[in-house]
Design an enzyme around this catalytic site. Structure first.
Site: not given
Ligand code: BG6
Length: 484
Positions: A235, A240
């Site tokens: 995930d 990320h």
């Molecule tokens: C998403 C994930 O891609 O990114 C989530 O699937 C996560 O689990 C989210 O909470 C976090 O994104 P941000 O922009 O809130 O840091």
């Protein structure tokens, strides 16, 4: 400084999955905010497409409600909604059949930019691509936008790439990683490559280690059964965190140009060494007095999926040999905070032998969210008479304070959608990048599965499992505190 809106050409944007969560939370409110900013040219259309039978008017009502709930307060003028909503249209479509496709074809014009946003399950990517192509709806200039998860391992990512490549060229495919659309994530590149200060020190000769933290306070309740098939590794880390690591570790691209940037990121991913089991800690949050634990949220008391992961990685190249990158991310942690901390080494020779006070390392902290900014911890002399006492102080910059209105942070999705219309792929992942990331991730997950590894439990509101602390302690280092 004056905020600039860079114009885009008139477009027809089709959103498949237009009744879904992402469309309602991010895509439609984001488009509305761009409309308020004056960036959506007159005559553009936004065509919702989904399975549900619905009239265009009903789709506009749904969008009005989504904007009210998720639109933020940047544009609360009812008049703006009156201008925006008529741009919306709707087609009920059968992704695997024939229904709705002729109707859609009649709405997508030849003389506009055409973009097709696949905000649907990846299993439908191939069906949509095939119909868009064979029915002559998406031509060679059209853009296809796909969401994560882009596969759940290398084999499925390859299959998705192949399904898209059958009908579209790589230059038409925009794989979204919304972290790349975050203002401060792009700022990583500006900080590194628009300044001379850091780059000469940006290597293992001067950098002791790098910590990348993405901590969340939310649990997975509400999406537990989806999340349980994924876990923090799939995930957050494979996409990320990997992108953040790439932006920190990459060589300077020759130009800020899609392939130049993506070539350099790809080299980093390929240089990542396999991670040893001893260098990974996985965790699951426990129930607290007011919230359920991971196993209840996942609706599986036997689940071995991780809601937290910490790991030590090595980028095996000349620049980074011997500089570890520590990554950690998790749900239900003490605070919501994302940051990258670069800890520098000791000066080669200390001249202040007799100084009172403790010498501490220089640390450059780039805060991604919230309170975006940078902080450089430096040693100075403590003011006043009475000898040389050293003290560490922060040079602290908040982007909001430094830039005022300019720092009004645009949501990642707004920026990325406009980049699609503009035809700029720099902030999107290329197919080979995604595959390389899975090629590195797969053996790690396969190892857990083969050994039957189980995550450790950690308290909700804590910093993660105890073993994660040990991961750094045994190297004589420690994690930065998780706090806003
Ligand atoms: C998403 C994930 O891609 O990114 C989530 O699937 C996560 O689990 C989210 O909470 C976090 O994104 P941000 O922009 O809130 O840091």
């Amino acid at each position: 400084m004056v905020s600039r809106v860079i114009p885009v050409d008139r477009f027809d944007l089709v959103i498949f999955g237009a009744t879904g969560d992402l469309a309602n939370r991010k895509i439609l409110p984001g488009l509305f905010r761009r409309y308020c900013a004056g960036q959506i040219p007159e005559g553009s259309t936004i065509i919702g497409a989904a399975r549900s039978e619905m009239t265009p008017e009903e789709f506009r009502d749904q969008t009005r409600a989504a904007i009210a709930e998720f639109g933020g307060n940047k544009c609360d003028d009812e008049g703006a909604l009156d201008g925006f909503l008529p741009m919306l249209d709707y087609v009920a479509i059968d992704a695997k059949g024939d229904g709705g496709w002729d109707d859609l074809k009649s709405k997508v014009r030849d003389d506009t930019v055409n973009a097709f946003y696949f905000s649907v399950a990846p299993a439908l990517f191939g069906d949509l691509a095939e119909r868009l192509h064979t029915r002559g709806i998406a031509g060679p200039e059209a853009r296809i936008v796909v969401e994560k998860p882009f596969g759940r391992d290398l084999a499925s990512a390859k299959a998705l790439n192949a399904a898209l490549a059958e009908y579209f060229d790589e230059t038409q495919i925009y794989r979204i990683d919304h972290y790349l659309g975050k203002e401060t994530v792009q700022n990583l590149m500006a900080v590194r490559f628009a300044n001379i200060l850091f780059e000469p020190l940006w290597n293992s000769q001067f950098v002791d280690h790098v910590q990348i933290t993405v901590a969340e306070t939310v649990g997975v309740g509400g999406r537990g059964s989806y999340y349980d098939k994924s876990g923090a590794m799939r995930d957050m880390v494979q996409n990320h965190m990997m992108q953040l690591l790439c932006l920190i570790a990459m060589e300077p691209p020759y130009h800020f140009d899609p392939d130049a940037v993506r070539d350099e990121k790809l080299k980093v991913i390929r240089a990542l060494q396999p991670v040893q089991p001893a260098d990974i800690v996985r965790g699951q949050y426990a129930a607290s007095k007011d919230a359920p634990g991971y196993l209840e949220d996942a609706e599986d008391p036997e689940s071995t999926t991780e809601s937290y992961i910490a790991m030590k990685c090595h980028v095996a190249n000349w620049r980074w040999v011997n500089t570890p990158f520590y990554l950690r991310t998790g749900k239900r942690l003490r605070a919501r905070t994302s940051e990258i901390a670069i800890t520098f080494k000791e000066p080669p020779h200390q001249i202040f032998d007799d100084a009172e006070g403790e010498w501490r390392e220089n640390v450059l902290v780039i805060r991604l969210q919230p309170n975006e900014g940078m902080n450089l911890k430096m040693m100075i002399k403590e003011p006043g008479p009475g000898g040389m006492r050293l003290v560490q102080v922060p040079l602290d910059m908040s982007f909001a304070e430094a830039l005022g209105d300019e720092a009004d942070i645009t949501d990642a999705y707004e920026r990325l959608i406009m980049d699609v219309i503009r035809g700029n792929q720099t902030l999107f992942m290329r197919g080979d990048e995604v595959e390389a990331a899975w090629a590195w991730t797969d053996p790690i997950i396969e190892g857990w599965e083969a050994r039957g590894d189980k995550p450790q439990t950690y308290d909700s509101g804590a910093s993660g499992p105890d073993d994660a602390l040990m991961l750094m302690h045994r190297d004589g280092r420690r994690w930065r505190e998780i706090r806003e």
